[in-house]
Design an enzyme around this catalytic site. Structure first.
Site, PDB file in Angstrom:
ATOM      1  N   ASP A  84      -3.176 -50.458  30.122  1.00  0.00           N
ATOM      2  CA  ASP A  84      -4.555 -50.029  29.668  1.00  0.00           C
ATOM      3  C   ASP A  84      -5.434 -50.811  30.341  1.00  0.00           C
ATOM      4  OD1 ASP A  84      -3.152 -52.270  28.068  1.00  0.00           O
ATOM      5  OD2 ASP A  84      -5.163 -52.126  26.864  1.00  0.00           O
ATOM      6  N   HIS A  85      -4.951 -51.688  31.346  1.00  0.00           N
ATOM      7  CA  HIS A  85      -5.766 -52.321  32.265  1.00  0.00           C
ATOM      8  C   HIS A  85      -5.792 -51.748  33.484  1.00  0.00           C
ATOM      9  CE1 HIS A  85      -6.913 -55.550  29.053  1.00  0.00           C
ATOM     10  NE2 HIS A  85      -5.895 -54.767  28.491  1.00  0.00           N
ATOM     11  N   HIS A 122     -11.091 -55.757  24.780  1.00  0.00           N
ATOM     12  CA  HIS A 122     -11.073 -54.900  23.712  1.00  0.00           C
ATOM     13  C   HIS A 122     -12.079 -54.909  22.600  1.00  0.00           C
ATOM     14  CE1 HIS A 122      -7.189 -53.090  24.253  1.00  0.00           C
ATOM     15  NE2 HIS A 122      -6.870 -54.196  24.937  1.00  0.00           N
ATOM     16  N   HIS A 166      -4.414 -58.560  34.085  1.00  0.00           N
ATOM     17  CA  HIS A 166      -2.978 -58.425  34.011  1.00  0.00           C
ATOM     18  C   HIS A 166      -2.532 -57.321  33.835  1.00  0.00           C
ATOM     19  CE1 HIS A 166      -4.655 -57.373  29.712  1.00  0.00           C
ATOM     20  NE2 HIS A 166      -3.297 -57.380  29.470  1.00  0.00           N
ATOM     21  N   HIS A 177      -0.901 -55.023  31.939  1.00  0.00           N
ATOM     22  CA  HIS A 177      -0.661 -53.885  31.225  1.00  0.00           C
ATOM     23  C   HIS A 177      -1.344 -52.859  31.314  1.00  0.00           C
ATOM     24  CE1 HIS A 177       0.300 -57.090  27.662  1.00  0.00           C
ATOM     25  NE2 HIS A 177       1.395 -56.581  28.162  1.00  0.00           N
ATOM     26  N   ASP A 214      -7.183 -59.969  27.942  1.00  0.00           N
ATOM     27  CA  ASP A 214      -6.531 -60.111  26.364  1.00  0.00           C
ATOM     28  C   ASP A 214      -6.222 -61.204  26.235  1.00  0.00           C
ATOM     29  OD1 ASP A 214      -6.991 -57.169  26.568  1.00  0.00           O
ATOM     30  OD2 ASP A 214      -4.818 -56.815  26.425  1.00  0.00           O
ATOM     31  N   HIS A 217      -0.504 -64.313  26.748  1.00  0.00           N
ATOM     32  CA  HIS A 217      -0.333 -62.932  26.380  1.00  0.00           C
ATOM     33  C   HIS A 217       0.566 -62.112  27.542  1.00  0.00           C
ATOM     34  CE1 HIS A 217      -1.872 -58.805  25.249  1.00  0.00           C
ATOM     35  NE2 HIS A 217      -2.040 -58.397  26.566  1.00  0.00           N
TER      36      HIS A 217
END
Ligand code: ZN
Length: 256
Positions: A55-56, A168, A51, A53, A130, A105
């Site tokens: 941090d990915h 995570h 996805h 975001h 996530d 999410h």
């Protein structure tokens, strides 16, 4: 022989590193540096993205520039070279990979299921970003409770032995919430003790399995009357359908 290892990134992200036959792939590289360090001079053959975001996805550009490898994921993401859609079947590392859409999410969220043949049949490896966490689930940034509940139900219908590679390290906090949401669940109590011991040694709590999630993850247990009663009690409601139970649990967890 397939090996799957976590590359820790930021404070609690895992970038999953898949190796087979000298090939290397990573899932959700939010940061390029720890991937480059792990590869130790080897080349990267491909990137999977669940996805959008940061941090990915934050490491995509630097890894692309260095390795010129393909990037497979939601088509709306900058740097994705091969857009994936629900139902797609392809091959990476010489193994079949299936794509599932799991909105909630985010709306673009995909889950990736890798099938590894073994002497006994096959092992399934799920990269769920996530959406599903060990004993928890992602926050609803874009989707509705109904969408996330449906996404978790879809993942919950996979075989119980399916290994679950979340993005995570949230397991301990999630289990503390699970213990509040379902105090009588012995499987939760036992898992909480195991995870407390692992985290006290700074050890990873993943992968999980679908079976473990069905037994201990309150967000996958909205149909259990005890969970529904606790969720309803939090919201001052008498009864609720499964999506309402899910929504109340998610809201409760957001403020837990
Ligand atoms: Zn996310």
């Amino acid at each position: 022989m397939l090996s799957i290892n976590p590359i820790p990134a930021f404070s609690d992200n895992y970038i999953w590193h898949l190796t087979r036959g000298g090939e290397h792939w990573v899932v959700d590289p939010g940061d390029a540096a720890p991937v480059i360090e792990t590869l130790a001079g080897e080349s990267l053959d491909g990137i999977l993205i669940t996805h959008h975001h940061l941090d990915h996805t934050g490491g995509i550009a630097a890894l692309r520039a260095r390795y010129q490898c393909p990037v497979l994921g939601p088509g709306s993401i900058d740097g994705v070279t091969q857009p994936l859609q629900s139902g797609d079947r392809l091959e990476i590392l010489g193994l079949p990979l299936e794509v599932m859409d799991v909105p909630g999410h985010t709306l673009d969220h995909l889950a990736l299921l890798l099938r590894e043949p073994t002497d006994q049949g096959e092992k399934l490896h799920l990269f769920c970003g996530d959406t599903l966490f060990a004993a928890g689930c992602g926050r609803l940034f874009e989707g509705t409770p109904a969408q996330m509940h449906a996404s978790l139900s879809k993942l919950g219908s996979l075989p119980p032995e399916t290994r679950v590679y979340c993005a995570h390290e949230y397991t301990l906090a999630n289990l503390r919430f699970a213990a509040a949401a379902e105090p009588g669940n012995v499987a939760v109590t036992n898992r909480l003790a195991e995870v407390q011991a692992l985290r006290a040694d700074d050890k990873i709590t993943l992968p999980s399995t679908i079976g473990a999630e069905l037994a201990t993850n309150p967000f996958m247990r909205c149909h259990i009357p005890a969970v529904a009663r606790r969720a309803a009690g939090q919201a001052g409601m008498d009864s609720a359908d499964e999506v309402e139970v899910f929504a109340r649990l998610r809201q409760w967890k957001d403020n837990f």
